[in-house]
Motif scaffolding. Structure first.
Motif, PDB file in Angstrom:
ATOM      1  N   ALA A 194       0.812  -1.217   0.000  1.00 36.43           N
ATOM      2  CA  ALA A 194       0.000   0.000   0.000  1.00 36.43           C
ATOM      3  C   ALA A 194       0.841   1.261   0.000  1.00 36.43           C
ATOM      4  O   ALA A 194       0.343   2.344  -0.340  1.00 36.43           O
ATOM      5  CB  ALA A 194      -0.935   0.015   1.206  1.00 36.43           C
ATOM      6  N   HIS A 195       2.108   1.157   0.371  1.00 32.22           N
ATOM      7  CA  HIS A 195       2.980   2.328   0.475  1.00 32.22           C
ATOM      8  C   HIS A 195       3.881   2.492  -0.741  1.00 32.22           C
ATOM      9  O   HIS A 195       4.661   3.447  -0.805  1.00 32.22           O
ATOM     10  CB  HIS A 195       3.837   2.237   1.740  1.00 32.22           C
ATOM     11  CG  HIS A 195       3.022   2.081   2.988  1.00 32.22           C
ATOM     12  ND1 HIS A 195       2.228   3.092   3.485  1.00 32.22           N
ATOM     13  CD2 HIS A 195       2.863   1.021   3.830  1.00 32.22           C
ATOM     14  CE1 HIS A 195       1.612   2.670   4.589  1.00 32.22           C
ATOM     15  NE2 HIS A 195       1.973   1.420   4.809  1.00 32.22           N
ATOM     16  N   ASN A 196       3.793   1.576  -1.695  1.00 29.90           N
ATOM     17  CA  ASN A 196       4.616   1.670  -2.903  1.00 29.90           C
ATOM     18  C   ASN A 196       3.774   2.263  -4.030  1.00 29.90           C
ATOM     19  O   ASN A 196       2.938   1.584  -4.614  1.00 29.90           O
ATOM     20  CB  ASN A 196       5.151   0.293  -3.310  1.00 29.90           C
ATOM     21  CG  ASN A 196       6.220   0.385  -4.384  1.00 29.90           C
ATOM     22  OD1 ASN A 196       6.309   1.377  -5.105  1.00 29.90           O
ATOM     23  ND2 ASN A 196       7.030  -0.651  -4.503  1.00 29.90           N
ATOM     24  N   ALA A 197       4.010   3.543  -4.320  1.00 32.38           N
ATOM     25  CA  ALA A 197       3.220   4.238  -5.336  1.00 32.38           C
ATOM     26  C   ALA A 197       3.993   4.426  -6.635  1.00 32.38           C
ATOM     27  O   ALA A 197       3.653   5.300  -7.435  1.00 32.38           O
ATOM     28  CB  ALA A 197       2.751   5.589  -4.801  1.00 32.38           C
ATOM     29  N   ASP A 198       5.012   3.604  -6.842  1.00 33.41           N
ATOM     30  CA  ASP A 198       5.770   3.680  -8.086  1.00 33.41           C
ATOM     31  C   ASP A 198       4.906   3.162  -9.239  1.00 33.41           C
ATOM     32  O   ASP A 198       4.327   2.073  -9.163  1.00 33.41           O
ATOM     33  CB  ASP A 198       7.051   2.848  -7.972  1.00 33.41           C
ATOM     34  CG  ASP A 198       7.836   2.839  -9.273  1.00 33.41           C
ATOM     35  OD1 ASP A 198       8.419   3.865  -9.607  1.00 33.41           O
ATOM     36  OD2 ASP A 198       7.827   1.788  -9.951  1.00 33.41           O
ATOM     37  N   ALA A 199       4.824   3.937 -10.316  1.00 36.39           N
ATOM     38  CA  ALA A 199       3.940   3.595 -11.433  1.00 36.39           C
ATOM     39  C   ALA A 199       4.310   2.259 -12.070  1.00 36.39           C
ATOM     40  O   ALA A 199       3.423   1.473 -12.438  1.00 36.39           O
ATOM     41  CB  ALA A 199       3.966   4.709 -12.482  1.00 36.39           C
ATOM     42  N   HIS A 200       5.608   1.977 -12.200  1.00 27.30           N
ATOM     43  CA  HIS A 200       6.039   0.720 -12.815  1.00 27.30           C
ATOM     44  C   HIS A 200       5.672  -0.473 -11.930  1.00 27.30           C
ATOM     45  O   HIS A 200       5.225  -1.521 -12.424  1.00 27.30           O
ATOM     46  CB  HIS A 200       7.544   0.750 -13.066  1.00 27.30           C
ATOM     47  CG  HIS A 200       7.963   1.804 -14.040  1.00 27.30           C
ATOM     48  ND1 HIS A 200       7.742   1.687 -15.396  1.00 27.30           N
ATOM     49  CD2 HIS A 200       8.561   3.010 -13.860  1.00 27.30           C
ATOM     50  CE1 HIS A 200       8.203   2.761 -16.007  1.00 27.30           C
ATOM     51  NE2 HIS A 200       8.706   3.583 -15.100  1.00 27.30           N
ATOM     52  N   TYR A 201       5.826  -0.307 -10.617  1.00 29.81           N
ATOM     53  CA  TYR A 201       5.452  -1.368  -9.680  1.00 29.81           C
ATOM     54  C   TYR A 201       3.944  -1.634  -9.764  1.00 29.81           C
ATOM     55  O   TYR A 201       3.510  -2.801  -9.787  1.00 29.81           O
ATOM     56  CB  TYR A 201       5.846  -0.967  -8.260  1.00 29.81           C
ATOM     57  CG  TYR A 201       5.246  -1.831  -7.184  1.00 29.81           C
ATOM     58  CD1 TYR A 201       5.763  -3.104  -6.914  1.00 29.81           C
ATOM     59  CD2 TYR A 201       4.156  -1.396  -6.426  1.00 29.81           C
ATOM     60  CE1 TYR A 201       5.202  -3.915  -5.933  1.00 29.81           C
ATOM     61  CE2 TYR A 201       3.591  -2.187  -5.447  1.00 29.81           C
ATOM     62  CZ  TYR A 201       4.126  -3.454  -5.199  1.00 29.81           C
ATOM     63  OH  TYR A 201       3.567  -4.248  -4.234  1.00 29.81           O
ATOM     64  N   LEU A 202       3.164  -0.574  -9.813  1.00 31.82           N
ATOM     65  CA  LEU A 202       1.712  -0.730  -9.852  1.00 31.82           C
ATOM     66  C   LEU A 202       1.250  -1.395 -11.149  1.00 31.82           C
ATOM     67  O   LEU A 202       0.360  -2.248 -11.136  1.00 31.82           O
ATOM     68  CB  LEU A 202       1.041   0.636  -9.693  1.00 31.82           C
ATOM     69  CG  LEU A 202       1.247   1.321  -8.330  1.00 31.82           C
ATOM     70  CD1 LEU A 202       0.722   2.751  -8.367  1.00 31.82           C
ATOM     71  CD2 LEU A 202       0.563   0.529  -7.222  1.00 31.82           C
ATOM     72  N   ALA A 203       1.865  -0.995 -12.264  1.00 30.53           N
ATOM     73  CA  ALA A 203       1.507  -1.612 -13.549  1.00 30.53           C
ATOM     74  C   ALA A 203       1.828  -3.107 -13.536  1.00 30.53           C
ATOM     75  O   ALA A 203       1.054  -3.934 -14.052  1.00 30.53           O
ATOM     76  CB  ALA A 203       2.240  -0.917 -14.693  1.00 30.53           C
ATOM     77  N   GLU A 204       2.955  -3.471 -12.927  1.00 36.21           N
ATOM     78  CA  GLU A 204       3.336  -4.880 -12.856  1.00 36.21           C
ATOM     79  C   GLU A 204       2.382  -5.661 -11.945  1.00 36.21           C
ATOM     80  O   GLU A 204       2.041  -6.812 -12.235  1.00 36.21           O
ATOM     81  CB  GLU A 204       4.774  -5.003 -12.350  1.00 36.21           C
ATOM     82  CG  GLU A 204       5.348  -6.405 -12.423  1.00 36.21           C
ATOM     83  CD  GLU A 204       5.432  -6.933 -13.845  1.00 36.21           C
ATOM     84  OE1 GLU A 204       5.369  -8.159 -14.033  1.00 36.21           O
ATOM     85  OE2 GLU A 204       5.547  -6.112 -14.784  1.00 36.21           O
ATOM     86  N   CYS A 205       1.943  -5.044 -10.852  1.00 34.36           N
ATOM     87  CA  CYS A 205       0.964  -5.691  -9.962  1.00 34.36           C
ATOM     88  C   CYS A 205      -0.315  -6.018 -10.717  1.00 34.36           C
ATOM     89  O   CYS A 205      -0.875  -7.115 -10.577  1.00 34.36           O
ATOM     90  CB  CYS A 205       0.646  -4.770  -8.779  1.00 34.36           C
ATOM     91  SG  CYS A 205       1.948  -4.611  -7.557  1.00 34.36           S
ATOM     92  N   GLN A 206      -0.788  -5.056 -11.496  1.00 32.62           N
ATOM     93  CA  GLN A 206      -2.006  -5.268 -12.282  1.00 32.62           C
ATOM     94  C   GLN A 206      -1.796  -6.377 -13.308  1.00 32.62           C
ATOM     95  O   GLN A 206      -2.651  -7.237 -13.500  1.00 32.62           O
ATOM     96  CB  GLN A 206      -2.411  -3.950 -12.954  1.00 32.62           C
ATOM     97  CG  GLN A 206      -2.947  -4.035 -14.357  1.00 32.62           C
ATOM     98  CD  GLN A 206      -4.329  -4.662 -14.475  1.00 32.62           C
ATOM     99  OE1 GLN A 206      -4.955  -5.026 -13.483  1.00 32.62           O
ATOM    100  NE2 GLN A 206      -4.801  -4.806 -15.697  1.00 32.62           N
TER     101      GLN A 206
END
Length: 480
Positions: A194-206
């Motif tokens: 929840a504390h990682n707002a890096d766009a690349h990390y979020l795209a990979e999570c999705q």
């Protein structure tokens, strides 16, 4: 998504005013809530204005830009003038390509046809690429009631789906969110950090969470940017390749196509492809411009041609040009009202300037206030790649709303008074000095109060002692 100030305290995510009943949408009230979340409003305005500036740079790089706009507008006008002929030609060619073609008069029939096709194939899961038409038809909610799981494959659409919100923009559906908002949504749904707002990390999570759902889906669904009558094929433009996944991985491909999306010839496509991405994002072309002509080997393809009020709009002498829209979102990116109020505040599938002229055609009572959410500055028409006279149509809707007695009483009284004053030059010239004198002496509370919404968030300018007309007479020595 925007990663601006990601280490600062996250403000509450503003919600839109999507009203499911027939009550009039109060865009102003919902906009106030969006503006109250300062970081969201600032980021939203900045991001969309950047898209507008990128569009301008891309436009200036194409010497024949205005010629392309004129040609695109002409092609659309010609097609809409012969829409029945081109639709029948498209159907004939699509059938010859081995495609099943269906016709839907409204959203209800569209959803029913989709469900019938899925039931025939015993499909229980459907992956789909971004489609404003399916949003317009309320497909996801309908399928949920029928026990069909629908998974959005577009990143922005998936974010909005997981957060139980509608898309706020026709091209960038989650543009109103900060990366922190997305991190929270993904944490709730995927268990990510929840504390990682890096766009690349979020795209990979999705990607990791959604890819298994895509691979195991029973059916796929796409929208359509252009349907070509000459070939019976259609084109979908994306930057993520998600439409190709939806169309090619499952054995069943369903395409929802609004009847206004048809164009006559394959050669016409080049004109619109050059305009679309430049107008939307300021890029020369989308990453993927995918052509679909028939079912893949061992598969099945269905096309649903949807009316849902388009024929009625086509009959209108005033509002038919809205059917030329190619859903680039350029009018939204330039609109000062949209940029500062967020797309969800419009309470409709289509927001921004184009929404102001489309939405009332669906439900005049519910969307009667939307045409007043505009400054009529004309910037929207100036950037429209197919030259829709958007601001003039917004003004025309205001007249229609008044004629149908849908204008609120207070607004109607104010507009009537203003009309009487502004229609008489003599009366206006006499009233202006008196009004200016009164404003100079009024106490603060008489000017700054809830009844005067103009002073909400802004100060009244200093009132000059001399009107322009008085100055002109004094300095030019002649009467205008």
């Amino acid at each position: 998504m925007d990663n601006t100030d990601k280490e600062a305290v996250v403000e509450p995510q503003p919600r839109g005013a999507i009203i499911k009943g027939n009550a009039p949408v109060d865009q102003s009230e919902a906009a106030d809530r969006f503006i109250a979340a300062k970081r969201h409003e600032k980021s939203h305005d900045k991001r969309l204005w950047e898209l507008r500036q990128r569009r301008d740079r891309a436009m200036h790089a194409v010497e024949e830009w205005e010629e392309l706009r004129h040609l695109a507008s002409t092609i659309k006008e010609h097609t809409l003038s012969h829409l029945d002929e081109y639709l029948l030609q498209f159907e004939k060619q699509a059938l010859a390509n081995g495609v099943h073609v269906h016709w839907a008069k409204d959203a209800e029939e569209h959803n029913r046809i989709v469900l019938e096709i899925l039931n025939q194939h015993e499909a229980k899961s459907l992956i789909k690429s971004k489609s404003m038409l399916t949003e317009e038809c309320g497909l996801r909610a309908f399928m949920k009631k029928a026990g069909i799981e629908v998974i959005e494959t577009d990143l922005g659409e998936r974010i909005q789906q997981l957060d139980n919100e509608d898309p706020s923009h026709v091209v960038v559906p989650a543009v109103h969110k900060l990366c922190e908002d997305v991190a929270e949504v993904f944490h709730k749904n995927f268990g990510s950090d929840a504390h990682n707002a890096d766009a690349h990390y979020l795209a990979e999570c999705q990607r990791e969470a959604t890819r298994p759902l895509i691979l195991s889906a029973d059916a796929g669904m796409t929208g359509c940017n252009y349907a070509i009558a000459e070939t019976g094929s259609f084109v979908v433009c994306t930057n993520e390749g998600n439409a190709d996944l939806s169309a090619n991985l499952p054995p069943l491909h369903i395409a929802s196509i609004g009847i206004e999306k048809v164009i006559p010839r394959f050669d016409d496509l080049a004109v619109f492809v050059r305009l679309l991405s430049r107008s939307a994002l300021g890029t020369p072309i989308t990453q993927y411009t995918s052509h679909f002509k028939g079912p893949r080997k061992g598969g099945e393809m269905h096309i649903i041609l949807v009316d849902n009020g388009r024929s009625e709009r086509l009959k209108s002498e005033i509002f038919w040009p809205s059917l030329k829209c190619i859903r680039c979102g350029a009018c939204m990116n330039t609109c000062p009202v949209f940029r500062r109020s967020g797309g969800l505040s419009y309470g409709a599938t289509y927001a921004g300037p184009i929404g102001l002229i489309i939405d009332p055609s669906f439900n005049l009572h519910k969307y009667r206030l939307l045409p007043f959410s505009s400054t009529l500055n004309g910037s929207c028409a100036n950037v429209c790649p197919v030259k829709i006279n958007i601001h003039e149509q917004i003004a025309a809707w205001r007249k229609v709303i008044s004629e149908h007695h849908e204008m609120p009483f207070v607004k109607k009284a104010m507009m009537k008074s203003a009309g009487l004053l502004l229609s008489s030059p003599k009366l206006y010239r006499k009233a202006l000095p008196i009004t200016n004198s009164v404003l100079r002496h009024l106490p603060h509370f008489a000017v700054y109060n809830p009844l005067n919404t103009w002073t909400t968030g802004r100060d009244m300018p200093q009132v000059e002692r001399q009107t322009f007309y008085q100055w002109y007479q004094e300095n030019r020595g002649e009467k205008a």
